[in-house]
Design a protein around this motif. Structure first.
Motif, PDB file in Angstrom:
ATOM      1  N   ARG A 177       4.605 -15.408   4.131  1.00  0.00           N
ATOM      2  CA  ARG A 177       3.609 -15.049   4.951  1.00  0.00           C
ATOM      3  C   ARG A 177       3.448 -13.760   5.330  1.00  0.00           C
ATOM      4  O   ARG A 177       2.275 -13.216   4.898  1.00  0.00           O
ATOM      5  CB  ARG A 177       3.257 -15.963   6.169  1.00  0.00           C
ATOM      6  CG  ARG A 177       2.748 -17.277   6.168  1.00  0.00           C
ATOM      7  CD  ARG A 177       2.259 -18.207   7.500  1.00  0.00           C
ATOM      8  NE  ARG A 177       1.607 -19.310   7.242  1.00  0.00           N
ATOM      9  CZ  ARG A 177       2.374 -20.284   7.435  1.00  0.00           C
ATOM     10  NH1 ARG A 177       3.612 -20.346   7.728  1.00  0.00           N
ATOM     11  NH2 ARG A 177       1.900 -21.556   7.172  1.00  0.00           N
ATOM     12  N   LEU A 178       4.476 -12.995   5.711  1.00  0.00           N
ATOM     13  CA  LEU A 178       4.456 -11.641   6.059  1.00  0.00           C
ATOM     14  C   LEU A 178       4.161 -10.925   4.458  1.00  0.00           C
ATOM     15  O   LEU A 178       3.581  -9.819   4.564  1.00  0.00           O
ATOM     16  CB  LEU A 178       5.670 -11.021   6.638  1.00  0.00           C
ATOM     17  CG  LEU A 178       5.751 -11.586   7.877  1.00  0.00           C
ATOM     18  CD1 LEU A 178       7.263 -11.018   8.464  1.00  0.00           C
ATOM     19  CD2 LEU A 178       4.623 -10.737   8.816  1.00  0.00           C
ATOM     20  N   ILE A 179       4.824 -11.347   3.429  1.00  0.00           N
ATOM     21  CA  ILE A 179       4.761 -10.549   2.305  1.00  0.00           C
ATOM     22  C   ILE A 179       3.337 -10.741   1.576  1.00  0.00           C
ATOM     23  O   ILE A 179       2.869  -9.909   1.224  1.00  0.00           O
ATOM     24  CB  ILE A 179       5.841 -11.416   1.324  1.00  0.00           C
ATOM     25  CG1 ILE A 179       7.281 -11.067   1.532  1.00  0.00           C
ATOM     26  CG2 ILE A 179       5.457 -10.928  -0.322  1.00  0.00           C
ATOM     27  CD1 ILE A 179       8.297 -11.700   0.738  1.00  0.00           C
ATOM     28  N   GLY A 180       2.833 -12.041   1.892  1.00  0.00           N
ATOM     29  CA  GLY A 180       1.194 -12.353   1.475  1.00  0.00           C
ATOM     30  C   GLY A 180       0.461 -11.341   2.323  1.00  0.00           C
ATOM     31  O   GLY A 180      -0.470 -10.744   1.708  1.00  0.00           O
ATOM     32  N   ALA A 181       0.681 -11.100   3.582  1.00  0.00           N
ATOM     33  CA  ALA A 181      -0.259 -10.338   4.339  1.00  0.00           C
ATOM     34  C   ALA A 181      -0.148  -8.952   3.876  1.00  0.00           C
ATOM     35  O   ALA A 181      -1.034  -8.084   3.902  1.00  0.00           O
ATOM     36  CB  ALA A 181       0.090 -10.428   5.815  1.00  0.00           C
ATOM     37  N   ALA A 182       1.324  -8.597   3.662  1.00  0.00           N
ATOM     38  CA  ALA A 182       1.510  -7.174   3.042  1.00  0.00           C
ATOM     39  C   ALA A 182       0.741  -6.704   1.888  1.00  0.00           C
ATOM     40  O   ALA A 182       0.215  -5.798   1.843  1.00  0.00           O
ATOM     41  CB  ALA A 182       2.917  -6.774   2.941  1.00  0.00           C
ATOM     42  N   GLY A 183       0.542  -7.894   0.940  1.00  0.00           N
ATOM     43  CA  GLY A 183      -0.068  -7.713  -0.255  1.00  0.00           C
ATOM     44  C   GLY A 183      -1.359  -7.442   0.085  1.00  0.00           C
ATOM     45  O   GLY A 183      -2.120  -6.507  -0.669  1.00  0.00           O
ATOM     46  N   LEU A 184      -1.948  -7.989   0.968  1.00  0.00           N
ATOM     47  CA  LEU A 184      -3.594  -8.107   1.112  1.00  0.00           C
ATOM     48  C   LEU A 184      -3.732  -6.644   1.930  1.00  0.00           C
ATOM     49  O   LEU A 184      -4.793  -6.100   1.757  1.00  0.00           O
ATOM     50  CB  LEU A 184      -4.099  -9.183   1.965  1.00  0.00           C
ATOM     51  CG  LEU A 184      -4.066 -10.508   1.352  1.00  0.00           C
ATOM     52  CD1 LEU A 184      -4.333 -11.702   2.232  1.00  0.00           C
ATOM     53  CD2 LEU A 184      -4.825 -10.612  -0.120  1.00  0.00           C
ATOM     54  N   ALA A 185      -2.845  -6.318   2.574  1.00  0.00           N
ATOM     55  CA  ALA A 185      -2.827  -5.043   3.590  1.00  0.00           C
ATOM     56  C   ALA A 185      -2.747  -3.923   2.642  1.00  0.00           C
ATOM     57  O   ALA A 185      -3.445  -2.748   2.972  1.00  0.00           O
ATOM     58  CB  ALA A 185      -1.700  -4.975   4.571  1.00  0.00           C
ATOM     59  N   GLY A 186      -1.979  -3.790   1.520  1.00  0.00           N
ATOM     60  CA  GLY A 186      -2.022  -2.998   0.440  1.00  0.00           C
ATOM     61  C   GLY A 186      -3.147  -2.948  -0.160  1.00  0.00           C
ATOM     62  O   GLY A 186      -3.723  -1.748  -0.468  1.00  0.00           O
ATOM     63  N   ILE A 187      -3.902  -3.920  -0.420  1.00  0.00           N
ATOM     64  CA  ILE A 187      -5.180  -3.796  -1.115  1.00  0.00           C
ATOM     65  C   ILE A 187      -6.285  -3.266  -0.357  1.00  0.00           C
ATOM     66  O   ILE A 187      -7.046  -2.321  -0.761  1.00  0.00           O
ATOM     67  CB  ILE A 187      -5.583  -5.128  -1.763  1.00  0.00           C
ATOM     68  CG1 ILE A 187      -4.594  -5.626  -2.888  1.00  0.00           C
ATOM     69  CG2 ILE A 187      -7.160  -5.064  -2.240  1.00  0.00           C
ATOM     70  CD1 ILE A 187      -5.023  -7.137  -3.462  1.00  0.00           C
ATOM     71  N   ALA A 188      -6.215  -3.414   1.074  1.00  0.00           N
ATOM     72  CA  ALA A 188      -7.282  -3.071   1.888  1.00  0.00           C
ATOM     73  C   ALA A 188      -7.004  -1.620   2.125  1.00  0.00           C
ATOM     74  O   ALA A 188      -7.831  -0.693   2.246  1.00  0.00           O
ATOM     75  CB  ALA A 188      -7.099  -3.765   3.071  1.00  0.00           C
ATOM     76  N   ALA A 189      -5.609  -1.189   2.200  1.00  0.00           N
ATOM     77  CA  ALA A 189      -5.384   0.289   2.305  1.00  0.00           C
ATOM     78  C   ALA A 189      -5.954   0.901   1.024  1.00  0.00           C
ATOM     79  O   ALA A 189      -6.336   2.119   1.117  1.00  0.00           O
ATOM     80  CB  ALA A 189      -3.958   0.436   2.695  1.00  0.00           C
ATOM     81  N   TYR A 190      -5.678   0.467  -0.104  1.00  0.00           N
ATOM     82  CA  TYR A 190      -6.166   1.200  -1.357  1.00  0.00           C
ATOM     83  C   TYR A 190      -7.388   1.236  -1.550  1.00  0.00           C
ATOM     84  O   TYR A 190      -7.969   2.371  -1.921  1.00  0.00           O
ATOM     85  CB  TYR A 190      -5.563   0.281  -2.452  1.00  0.00           C
ATOM     86  CG  TYR A 190      -5.976   0.765  -3.843  1.00  0.00           C
ATOM     87  CD1 TYR A 190      -5.543   1.861  -4.530  1.00  0.00           C
ATOM     88  CD2 TYR A 190      -7.042  -0.099  -4.673  1.00  0.00           C
ATOM     89  CE1 TYR A 190      -5.998   2.222  -5.493  1.00  0.00           C
ATOM     90  CE2 TYR A 190      -7.444   0.369  -5.950  1.00  0.00           C
ATOM     91  CZ  TYR A 190      -6.739   1.572  -6.392  1.00  0.00           C
ATOM     92  OH  TYR A 190      -7.291   1.844  -7.675  1.00  0.00           O
ATOM     93  N   MET A 191      -8.453   0.071  -0.725  1.00  0.00           N
ATOM     94  CA  MET A 191      -9.778   0.216  -0.779  1.00  0.00           C
ATOM     95  C   MET A 191     -10.095   1.609  -0.085  1.00  0.00           C
ATOM     96  O   MET A 191     -11.202   2.279  -0.260  1.00  0.00           O
ATOM     97  CB  MET A 191     -10.356  -1.192  -0.568  1.00  0.00           C
ATOM     98  CG  MET A 191     -10.024  -2.107  -1.239  1.00  0.00           C
ATOM     99  SD  MET A 191     -10.871  -2.071  -2.945  1.00  0.00           S
ATOM    100  CE  MET A 191     -12.579  -2.504  -2.528  1.00  0.00           C
ATOM    101  N   VAL A 192      -9.457   1.557   1.343  1.00  0.00           N
ATOM    102  CA  VAL A 192      -9.924   2.505   2.217  1.00  0.00           C
ATOM    103  C   VAL A 192      -9.723   4.069   1.654  1.00  0.00           C
ATOM    104  O   VAL A 192     -10.500   4.929   1.553  1.00  0.00           O
ATOM    105  CB  VAL A 192      -9.129   2.426   3.528  1.00  0.00           C
ATOM    106  CG1 VAL A 192      -9.395   3.724   4.388  1.00  0.00           C
ATOM    107  CG2 VAL A 192      -9.667   0.958   4.404  1.00  0.00           C
TER     108      VAL A 192
END
Length: 357
Positions: A177-192
Motif C-alpha cells: 500500500r505504501l508503494i502504491g501511495a508513493a507511486g501516486l504521490a510521485g505522479i502528483a508531484a510531477y504534475m505540480v
C-alpha cells in the motif's frame, strides 16, 4: 563519508556503469524466470493444455481479440501524442500509427526495444525530415506515457488490492500500500512540477532539449497509457479460467507487475519472464488451465500482431525500394520513347533550292 561516497560513485561509473548493471539485472531476471518456469511446468500434461485451449468459448476469444485490437489502437496515439508535443505537426496520424504499431510490436518481440524499435521509427520518420535526435525524443515521450499510465493504475491497484501484489513480490500488504501511495504521490508531484512554468518543463540542452507537455495535457498522456493498459488487462481477464475466479483489479495488478518484469528483462516478447511471473502470482489456478490462457494471450497479443507488423513493413519496403523505382524508371523510359518518336515524325523544312526545283 562524503569522500568515500564520491570515490565509490567514480569507481562505479568507471568500472561498472549503469549499462553493465542493467545487462546483469536482465540476465538475472531471465535466469530466475526460466528456472522457475521449468520447475513449474515439470509434469504438465500437454494434452490437458490443448484441451483447455479448445474449451475456450469462441465468444470469449473474440472479445479478448477485440480488446487486443483496442489496445493496439490506443497504442497508435503514443507516437501521435509525442509528435504533437514536439511540434512535428506535418507528420499525419496514419504515419504515427504505422510507426507506433510496428516499432512496438517488432521491437518488443525481438527484444532490445530501444534499439530495434528506434531503428524502425527512424526508418519511417526519416521520410518526413525527422532526425535521429527527433526520434530519440519521440521514444522518450512515448516511454513516459507508458510509465505514467502503468504507475497510475498500479498505484491504485496496490492500494485497493495489495494482496495481489504480495503474491508476486512477497511483501506485506501494508508495504505494498505504501508503494502504491508513493507511486501516486510521485505522479502528483510531477504534475505540480509541470504546473510551475514552461521553463521548468525543459529537459536537456541545445538539440537534445525536450519541452514536456503541460499538466493539463499530461492528464491526456496518462489517460492514453491507462486505456492501453486497461485493454490489455481486460483481454487477459477474459481468457482466464472461470474457476476459482479472480476480480479484475487483482488481475490487473498482477498483469502490470508481470509486464514490467518482462520489460526489465529485455527478453524477446518477455518470453519466460512474463509467464513465470503470472504463474507465481496466481497459484490458485490449475497449471494447465493457466498455461492455456497464457498461450492464447500470446497468440492474440504477440504472434498475430508480430506477423501483421512484419507483413506491413515488408510490403512498405518492397513498395518503396522496388515498385516505386520501377514505376519511375518505366515512366522515364516511356517519356524518352515518346520524345524520340515525336522527333522522328516531325517533317523537315525544305531548303530554298529544293523548293525552286
Amino acid at each position: 563519508m562524503q569522500r568515500m561516497l564520491t570515490a565509490f560513485g567514480r569507481g562505479f561509473r568507471q568500472h561498472i556503469g549503469w549499462k553493465r548493471l542493467g545487462v546483469v539485472a536482465s540476465v538475472i531476471i531471465i535466469g530466475l524466470a526460466i528456472t522457475h518456469l521449468v520447475r513449474t511446468l515439470k509434469g504438465v500434461d500437454l494434452a490437458v493444455i490443448l484441451a483447455a485451449m479448445a474449451e475456450k468459448p469462441p465468444l470469449q476469444i473474440a472479445l479478448a481479440a477485440l480488446c487486443v485490437l483496442g489496445a493496439f489502437g490506443t497504442l497508435t496515439f503514443y507516437d501521435f501524442f509525442a509528435l504533437r508535443t514536439l511540434g512535428k505537426n506535418h507528420v499525419p496520424y496514419r504515419i504515427a500509427a504505422l510507426s507506433s504499431f510496428t516499432s512496438y510490436t517488432i521491437g518488443h518481440n525481438l527484444g532490445a526495444t530501444v534499439f530495434t524499435g528506434g531503428a524502425i521509427r527512424f526508418r519511417i520518420y526519416s521520410d518526413y525530415g525527422l532526425s535521429a535526435i527527433d526520434v530519440a525524443k519521440i521514444c522518450f515521450i512515448s516511454g513516459l506515457t507508458f510509465w505514467l499510465g502503468n504507475t497510475f493504475v498500479l498505484g491504485i491497484g496496490m492500494i485497493w488490492h495489495p494482496a495481489a501484489a504480495s503474491a508476486m513480490n512477497m511483501l506485506p500488504d501494508a508495504v505494498n500500500r505504501l508503494i502504491g501511495a508513493a507511486g501516486l504521490a510521485g505522479i502528483a508531484a510531477y504534475m505540480v512540477w509541470l504546473s510551475v512554468g514552461k521553463q521548468r518543463r525543459e529537459l536537456g540542452q541545445n538539440g537534445w532539449k525536450v519541452v514536456l507537455p503541460s499538466a493539463r495535457v499530461t492528464l491526456l498522456q496518462i489517460l492514453i497509457g491507462v486505456v492501453d493498459l486497461g485493454f490489455c488487462a481486460l483481454a487477459m481477464y477474459l481468457l482466464m479460467p472461470n474457476e476459482p475466479g479472480i476480480d479484475f483489479v487483482s488481475l490487473a495488478v498482477v498483469f502490470i507487475l508481470a509486464t514490467l518484469l518482462g520489460f526489465a528483462s529485455h527478453a524477446p516478447g518477455s518470453l519466460g519472464v512474463f509467464d513465470a511471473a503470472m504463474l507465481v502470482a496466481l497459484p490458485q489456478f490449475g497449471r494447465e488451465q493457466l498455461v492455456a490462457t497464457l498461450v492464447m494471450f500470446r497468440i492474440l497479443y504477440f504472434m498475430i500482431p508480430f506477423a501483421v507488423a512484419i507483413a506491413i513493413m515488408g510490403t512498405r519496403e518492397l513498395w518503396l525500394n522496388v515498385v516505386l523505382p520501377w514505376q519511375r524508371g518505366r515512366a522515364v523510359a516511356q517519356a524518352e520513347a515518346l520524345a524520340t518518336t515525336a522527333a522522328a515524325t516531325v517533317p523537315t523544312r525544305p531548303t530554298k533550292r529544293q523548293a525552286q526545283l
